[in-house]
Design an enzyme around this catalytic site. Structure first.
Site, PDB file in Angstrom:
ATOM      1  N   TYR A 143       0.797  -1.220   0.000  1.00  0.00           N
ATOM      2  CA  TYR A 143       0.000   0.000   0.000  1.00  0.00           C
ATOM      3  C   TYR A 143       0.834   1.277   0.000  1.00  0.00           C
ATOM      4  CZ  TYR A 143      -4.495  -2.292   0.660  1.00  0.00           C
ATOM      5  OH  TYR A 143      -5.631  -3.030   0.479  1.00  0.00           O
ATOM      6  N   LYS A 192       3.355 -15.117   3.303  1.00  0.00           N
ATOM      7  CA  LYS A 192       3.698 -15.881   2.096  1.00  0.00           C
ATOM      8  C   LYS A 192       5.213 -16.063   2.151  1.00  0.00           C
ATOM      9  CE  LYS A 192       2.658 -17.663  -1.976  1.00  0.00           C
ATOM     10  NZ  LYS A 192       1.829 -18.867  -2.149  1.00  0.00           N
ATOM     11  N   ASP A 224      -2.406 -18.491   1.002  1.00  0.00           N
ATOM     12  CA  ASP A 224      -3.287 -19.237   0.087  1.00  0.00           C
ATOM     13  C   ASP A 224      -4.011 -20.353   0.837  1.00  0.00           C
ATOM     14  OD1 ASP A 224      -0.751 -20.317   0.368  1.00  0.00           O
ATOM     15  OD2 ASP A 224      -0.476 -20.827  -1.743  1.00  0.00           O
ATOM     16  N   ASP A 248      -6.523  -7.308   3.895  1.00  0.00           N
ATOM     17  CA  ASP A 248      -7.614  -6.701   3.114  1.00  0.00           C
ATOM     18  C   ASP A 248      -8.451  -7.803   2.470  1.00  0.00           C
ATOM     19  OD1 ASP A 248      -9.118  -4.720   1.740  1.00  0.00           O
ATOM     20  OD2 ASP A 248      -7.899  -5.073  -0.056  1.00  0.00           O
ATOM     21  N   ASP A 252     -12.457  -9.465   3.632  1.00  0.00           N
ATOM     22  CA  ASP A 252     -13.668  -9.579   2.800  1.00  0.00           C
ATOM     23  C   ASP A 252     -14.124 -11.035   2.748  1.00  0.00           C
ATOM     24  OD1 ASP A 252     -13.670  -6.827   2.144  1.00  0.00           O
ATOM     25  OD2 ASP A 252     -14.264  -7.247   0.064  1.00  0.00           O
TER      26      ASP A 252
HETATM   27  C1  IPM Z   1     -10.644  -1.538   3.018  1.00  0.00           C
HETATM   28  C2  IPM Z   1     -10.627  -1.033   1.582  1.00  0.00           C
HETATM   29  C3  IPM Z   1      -9.414  -0.135   1.365  1.00  0.00           C
HETATM   30  C4  IPM Z   1      -8.161  -0.953   1.639  1.00  0.00           C
HETATM   31  C5  IPM Z   1      -9.341   0.510  -0.037  1.00  0.00           C
HETATM   32  C6  IPM Z   1     -10.629   1.162  -0.443  1.00  0.00           C
HETATM   33  C7  IPM Z   1      -8.212   1.484  -0.124  1.00  0.00           C
HETATM   34  O1  IPM Z   1     -10.677  -2.081   0.688  1.00  0.00           O
HETATM   35  O2  IPM Z   1     -10.696  -0.712   3.946  1.00  0.00           O
HETATM   36  O3  IPM Z   1     -10.648  -2.749   3.197  1.00  0.00           O
HETATM   37  O4  IPM Z   1      -7.709  -1.682   0.749  1.00  0.00           O
HETATM   38  O5  IPM Z   1      -7.648  -0.872   2.758  1.00  0.00           O
HETATM   39 MN    MN Z   2     -11.008  -4.013   1.630  1.00  0.00          MN
END
Ligand code: IPM
Ligand code: MN
Ligand code: NAD
Length: 362
Positions: A143, A192, A224, A248, A252
């Site tokens: 990042y 990794k 992975d 990140d 999700d």
């Molecule tokens: C999150 C989002 C952000 C990240 C993006 C929008 C920059 O996906 O907060 O998870 O990758 O941190």
């Molecule tokens: Mn995210």
């Protein structure tokens, strides 16, 4: 007097923020707690007013505040070519995280018993329930390394540099170890290390730090494999410690457990324990403006803020149990609906407030 910087942002941000503030005012009002909301623009809205996704005036408001409550940032994908959305998330969200050194991101994900049906995993995989926390490093890795696109004799080349230094790893590791020590004492560190130098360093430093916590059982898992294990046996995890990029993606993935990304809050801290509270999901352009977004993640952000920034455990719990009682009664927004009636964002919020009143009166 608590000061809260409120940055609703883009897409569903303002919609779910309105819900969360309604709940906050209700809970704090009942306790006669004085607090002040300092609202400021960020993202697309800030760009319209200042041609800047994270204006200095918004940063100032955040500096004055004891905690920051953020909605979401980012515009519709099909408008990305417009200057308004170009680098919007990088400027606004990453800018905000960097400006206050919010390096430690905590993302809890669990299966709520009444919402088991909304979890796409089979009952036998969910078992007695899943309740895990992702501790994500937020200021290193791909990042904040150098980003560059240049031309070469083979056409364009894009380079994103991943960087971690030892101190960064030690700092996030200590947060993860503390978190694990306060839960079941089980910590899984994700990397990794079979390929990346950053991951080799990560694994070495994490192992060193963990020696200082003999009561925490540390294991290492390649990312992975971790993605697979989260789907086939999620109840083996308690706290997962992740570098920025893997955290990140895995957060999700973990958001499928409660049934919707709209259920996952997050808190980020710096060394001074100042907190930034934001849903793990984004601006959801596909449902923005329809009044149907799930406000739970944003409401749970308020609970996390009350607990961590203001030490108001009782009020935080009141919000969390009121949400659970709503689920028990079948009150959910469309993303969690089983085909029956689903509530709009504001209808659901009113149910939460009614539940708070009922729980508090008992
Ligand atoms: C999150 C989002 C952000 C990240 C993006 C929008 C920059 O996906 O907060 O998870 O990758 O941190
Ligand atoms: Mn995210
Ligand atoms: P997203 O998280 O916005 O949405 C992914 C899916 O989850 C969509 O189908 C959406 O409808 C659903 N969803 C998310 N939150 C929900 C809620 N509260 N209620 C119901 N459904 C919900 O991801 P995306 O579509 O890939 O990204 C949209 C924009 O958001 C992009 O610009 C992205 O960069 C940005 N983003 C911002 C943040 C943040 O502000 N912290 C986080 C992630 C993505």
């Amino acid at each position: 007097m608590y000061r809260i910087a409120v940055l609703p942002g883009d897409g569903i941000g303002p919609e779910v923020m309105a819900s969360a503030l309604k709940v906050l005012k209700h809970v704090m009002g009942q306790e006669n707690q004085a607090f002040e909301v300092l609202e400021a623009p960020i993202g697309g809205e800030a760009y319209d007013a200042y041609q800047n996704h994270f204006p200095a005036s918004t940063k100032q408001v955040c500096e004055q505040a004891d905690a920051i409550l953020l909605g979401s940032i980012g515009g519709p994908a099909n408008e990305r070519h417009l200057p308004k959305w170009d680098r919007c998330e990088a400027n606004a969200l990453l800018g905000l995280r960097k400006a206050f050194n919010f390096y430690a991101n905590i993302r809890p994900a669990r299966v709520y018993a009444p919402l088991k049906y909304a979890c796409p995993l089979k009952d036998e995989i969910i078992g007695n329930g899943v309740d895990l926390v992702i501790v994500r490093e937020l200021l290193g890795d791909l990042y904040f390394g150098k980003h560059e696109t240049k031309s070469s004799d083979r056409g364009a080349i894009a380079i994103d540099e991943a960087v971690y230094d030892e101190q960064q790893i030690r700092a996030i590791c200590r947060i993860a170890l503390e978190t694990a020590a306060n839960r079941t004492g089980k910590l899984t560190s994700i990397d990794k290390a079979n390929v990346l130098d950053t991951s080799k360093l990560w694994r070495k430093i994490v192992s060193e730090e963990a020696e200082k916590y003999p009561d925490v059982a540390l294991s290492h898992l390649l990312v992975d494999n971790a993605a697979m294990q989260l789907v086939i046996k999620p109840d083996q995890f308690d706290v997962l410690l992740c570098p920025n990029m893997f955290g990140d993606i895995l957060s999700d993935l973990a958001s499928v457990l409660p049934g919707s990304l709209g259920m996952v809050p997050s808190a980020s801290f710096n060394d001074k324990r100042k907190g930034l509270y934001e849903p793990a999901g984004g601006s959801a352009p596909d449902i923005a403006g329809k009044g149907i977004a799930n406000p739970c993640a944003q409401i749970l952000c308020v609970a996390m803020m009350l607990r961590h920034s203001f030490k108001m455990e009782k009020e935080a719990k009141l919000i969390e149990t009121s949400l659970e009682k709503c689920f028990e009664q079948g009150f959910v927004t469309g993303d969690l609906s089983r085909g029956g009636k689903s509530l709009s964002t504001s209808e659901f919020t009113d149910k939460v407030i009614a539940q708070i009143n009922e729980t508090d009166a008992r």
